[in-house]
Scaffold this motif. Structure first.
Motif, PDB file in Angstrom:
ATOM      1  N   TRP A 168     -12.236  -0.155 -22.195  1.00  0.00           N
ATOM      2  CA  TRP A 168     -12.559  -1.358 -22.973  1.00  0.00           C
ATOM      3  C   TRP A 168     -12.851  -0.931 -24.415  1.00  0.00           C
ATOM      4  CZ3 TRP A 168     -12.315  -6.205 -20.986  1.00  0.00           C
ATOM      5  CH2 TRP A 168     -12.473  -6.381 -19.612  1.00  0.00           C
ATOM      6  N   ASN A 169     -12.594  -1.792 -25.373  1.00  0.00           N
ATOM      7  CA  ASN A 169     -13.130  -1.501 -26.701  1.00  0.00           C
ATOM      8  C   ASN A 169     -14.609  -1.884 -26.695  1.00  0.00           C
ATOM      9  OD1 ASN A 169     -12.984  -4.286 -26.820  1.00  0.00           O
ATOM     10  ND2 ASN A 169     -12.031  -4.372 -28.837  1.00  0.00           N
ATOM     11  N   ARG A 170     -15.278  -1.685 -27.819  1.00  0.00           N
ATOM     12  CA  ARG A 170     -16.728  -1.741 -27.783  1.00  0.00           C
ATOM     13  C   ARG A 170     -17.270  -3.114 -27.411  1.00  0.00           C
ATOM     14  NH1 ARG A 170     -21.061   0.666 -32.119  1.00  0.00           N
ATOM     15  NH2 ARG A 170     -22.669   0.993 -30.547  1.00  0.00           N
ATOM     16  N   ASN A 171     -16.629  -4.177 -27.910  1.00  0.00           N
ATOM     17  CA  ASN A 171     -17.163  -5.510 -27.590  1.00  0.00           C
ATOM     18  C   ASN A 171     -16.412  -6.161 -26.421  1.00  0.00           C
ATOM     19  OD1 ASN A 171     -14.787  -6.559 -28.633  1.00  0.00           O
ATOM     20  ND2 ASN A 171     -15.705  -7.307 -30.534  1.00  0.00           N
ATOM     21  N   GLY A 172     -15.444  -5.464 -25.856  1.00  0.00           N
ATOM     22  CA  GLY A 172     -14.772  -5.997 -24.675  1.00  0.00           C
ATOM     23  C   GLY A 172     -13.712  -7.035 -24.974  1.00  0.00           C
ATOM     24  N   SER A 173     -13.185  -7.046 -26.212  1.00  0.00           N
ATOM     25  CA  SER A 173     -12.121  -8.015 -26.509  1.00  0.00           C
ATOM     26  C   SER A 173     -10.745  -7.471 -26.121  1.00  0.00           C
ATOM     27  CB  SER A 173     -12.136  -8.394 -27.994  1.00  0.00           C
ATOM     28  OG  SER A 173     -11.865  -7.274 -28.805  1.00  0.00           O
ATOM     29  N   LEU A 174     -10.631  -6.143 -26.050  1.00  0.00           N
ATOM     30  CA  LEU A 174      -9.337  -5.520 -25.760  1.00  0.00           C
ATOM     31  C   LEU A 174      -9.520  -4.398 -24.745  1.00  0.00           C
ATOM     32  CD1 LEU A 174      -8.102  -4.978 -29.451  1.00  0.00           C
ATOM     33  CD2 LEU A 174      -7.411  -6.828 -27.912  1.00  0.00           C
ATOM     34  N   GLU A 214     -13.218   3.539 -32.678  1.00  0.00           N
ATOM     35  CA  GLU A 214     -13.628   2.351 -33.417  1.00  0.00           C
ATOM     36  C   GLU A 214     -12.551   1.266 -33.281  1.00  0.00           C
ATOM     37  OE1 GLU A 214     -16.798   2.634 -34.923  1.00  0.00           O
ATOM     38  OE2 GLU A 214     -16.770   4.515 -33.839  1.00  0.00           O
ATOM     39  N   ASP A 215     -12.756   0.166 -34.004  1.00  0.00           N
ATOM     40  CA  ASP A 215     -11.910  -1.022 -33.902  1.00  0.00           C
ATOM     41  C   ASP A 215     -10.425  -0.792 -33.609  1.00  0.00           C
ATOM     42  OD1 ASP A 215     -14.215  -2.254 -34.489  1.00  0.00           O
ATOM     43  OD2 ASP A 215     -13.685  -2.833 -36.534  1.00  0.00           O
ATOM     44  N   THR A 216      -9.742  -0.118 -34.531  1.00  0.00           N
ATOM     45  CA  THR A 216      -8.290   0.018 -34.370  1.00  0.00           C
ATOM     46  C   THR A 216      -7.891   1.469 -34.105  1.00  0.00           C
ATOM     47  OG1 THR A 216      -8.099   0.239 -36.757  1.00  0.00           O
ATOM     48  CG2 THR A 216      -7.777  -1.972 -35.852  1.00  0.00           C
TER      49      THR A 216
HETATM   50  C1  LIG Z   1     -14.377  -7.541 -31.152  1.00  0.00           C
HETATM   51  O1  LIG Z   1     -13.797  -6.415 -31.770  1.00  0.00           O
HETATM   52  C2  LIG Z   1     -12.531  -6.694 -32.337  1.00  0.00           C
HETATM   53  C3  LIG Z   1     -11.919  -5.375 -32.746  1.00  0.00           C
HETATM   54  O2  LIG Z   1     -12.867  -4.461 -33.155  1.00  0.00           O
HETATM   55  C4  LIG Z   1     -12.694  -7.677 -33.466  1.00  0.00           C
HETATM   56  O3  LIG Z   1     -11.446  -7.943 -34.070  1.00  0.00           O
HETATM   57  C5  LIG Z   1     -13.264  -8.967 -32.890  1.00  0.00           C
HETATM   58  O4  LIG Z   1     -13.513  -9.885 -33.920  1.00  0.00           O
HETATM   59  C6  LIG Z   1     -14.549  -8.700 -32.128  1.00  0.00           C
HETATM   60  N1  LIG Z   1     -14.887  -9.900 -31.393  1.00  0.00           N
HETATM   61  C7  LIG Z   1     -16.095 -10.426 -31.411  1.00  0.00           C
HETATM   62  C8  LIG Z   1     -16.290 -11.642 -30.593  1.00  0.00           C
HETATM   63  O5  LIG Z   1     -17.008  -9.933 -32.074  1.00  0.00           O
END
Ligand SMILES: *[C@@H]1O[C@H](CO)[C@@H](O)[C@H](O)[C@H]1NC(C)=O
Ligand SMILES: *[C@@H]1O[C@H](CO)[C@@H](O)[C@H](O)[C@H]1NC(C)=O
Ligand SMILES: *[C@@H]1O[C@H](CO)[C@@H](O)[C@H](O)[C@H]1NC(C)=O
Ligand SMILES: *[C@@H]1O[C@H](CO)[C@@H](O)[C@H](O)[C@H]1NC(C)=O
Length: 320
Positions: A168-174, A214-216
């Motif tokens: 999972w990525n850190r916030n679980g969106s991907l 991190e994010d990407t």
């Molecule tokens: C979760 O992380 C992604 C990628 O880092 C970001 O684009 C997205 O806005 C974040 N989503 C929330 C709900 O914070």
């Protein structure tokens, strides 16, 4: 070449093996992470209180409700008494560990999740939403379960071959996955879409691992055609070429990466290795900076990563 010393808070991080009396001794570890144990005629794992170190009696009660071996376990990030397990018996089970530990064999799970048609090798809790659990099986499916309903919420059927690793990525969106077809994929599970993909992330046919930094940014480990172990960093916005590729050494063990979001330190452990090497991730080239290596002198058989809550901050411990 200019010998400029790069500034780093982690330049002096060093490894230290625990003293014998602080180790978990005599555990018949079978194959996977801490602490899946050998069990005859079923599948089991041990759950020990953190301070119960030293020799573990062979008859210590286990969590033993699976019909065949346990292949993966994961502690719930929101509740220290909840753990999920994935098994060769095609099920995923969620267990509640009693307040004072497993004092008698635990055979009844809170819930048993049936959907996979083949053995299930991966289980991973959603990092931020409670009661959401991911599993991946040898049926090449990823299932995201909503435990409030005990039903599959999302089924991702987009891998043509065995899934080696899901992160999972850190916030679980991907999520990102490493697959036996040598591709690394970034998937938006809500849209059920592959948003980035790299075929042949590593050329070799041995297993790969892929985790989010991190994010990407995605980190992968794999092998080249000559069985040399590689470490690569990818930008999910452009997966054409890796941002960095480190050629490490020739060895047979798959390198398992662990990433600490707080310190941005990456730990690499290989089954069969006697060392753990660590690197710091930054946004300046070459992005992945070698820090040091810890040598334990004994062969590693499995790895697990202790949550921060289990560390001893009074001795500046940053990972265990
Ligand atoms: C979760 O992380 C992604 C990628 O880092 C970001 O684009 C997205 O806005 C974040 N989503 C929330 C709900 O914070
Ligand atoms: C571990 O900690 C618990 C609670 O703090 C305590 O009751 C128990 O005696 C300790 N066990 C050992 C082996 O130190
Ligand atoms: C993916 O691999 C990493 C490193 O080996 C491991 O920490 C993680 O648990 C794996 N994830 C799954 C879902 O298997
Ligand atoms: C934490 O480390 C300190 C200093 O080394 C030590 O005195 C203490 O016993 C440790 N605490 C635990 C719970 O291991």
């Amino acid at each position: 070449m200019a010998f400029v010393v790069r500034q780093s808070k982690f330049r002096h991080v060093f490894g230290q093996a625990m003293k014998n009396d602080q180790c978990y001794d005599d555990i018949r570890v079978s194959r996977f992470v801490a602490i899946v144990v050998e069990a005859s005629g079923g599948g089991a794992f041990l759950v020990l209180p953190l301070n119960k170190t030293g020799r573990i009696d062979a008859s210590h009660p286990t969590v033993c409700g699976h019909k065949s071996p346990v292949l993966d376990i994961d502690w719930c990030p929101h509740n220290d008494h909840i753990i999920a397990s994935a098994s060769d018996d095609c099920t995923v089970k969620v267990w509640e560990i009693p307040e004072n530990g497993v004092q008698a064999p635990l055979t009844e799970p809170l819930v048993s999740l049936d959907y996979h048609s083949k053995k299930v090798g991966i289980v991973a809790w959603h990092p931020t939403a409670s009661n959401i659990l991911l599993s991946a099986g040898c049926d090449n499916l990823i299932v995201i379960w909503n435990l409030d309903e005990g039903e599959p919420q999302i089924i991702l059927d987009m891998h043509p071959d065995l899934i080696y690793n899901v992160s999972w990525n850190r916030n679980g969106s991907l999520i990102c996955t490493a697959c036996k077809d040598k591709a690394v994929r970034v998937i938006d599970p809500r849209k059920k879409e592959i948003i980035a993909e790299k075929e042949k992330a590593h050329e070799g046919s041995r297993p790969m691992r892929a985790i989010f930094l991190e994010d990407t940014r995605i980190l992968t480990t794999g092998f080249d055609r000559m069985s040399e172990r590689h470490l690569a960093l990818w930008d999910t916005d452009n997966m054409e070429e890796p941002m960095t590729l480190l050629e490490l050494n020739v060895a047979s063990g798959v390198l398992m990466p662990f990433y600490d979001y707080d310190s941005k330190v990456i730990y690499l452990c290989g089954k069969g290795d006697t060392t753990i090497s660590y690197y710091e991730f930054t946004n300046e080239e070459p992005y992945i900076h070698y820090l040091s290596v810890f040598s334990s002198g004994s062969t590693q058989r499995g790895m697990g990563y202790m949550p921060k809550r289990g560390l001893n901050v009074s001795k500046c411990e940053i990972a265990r």
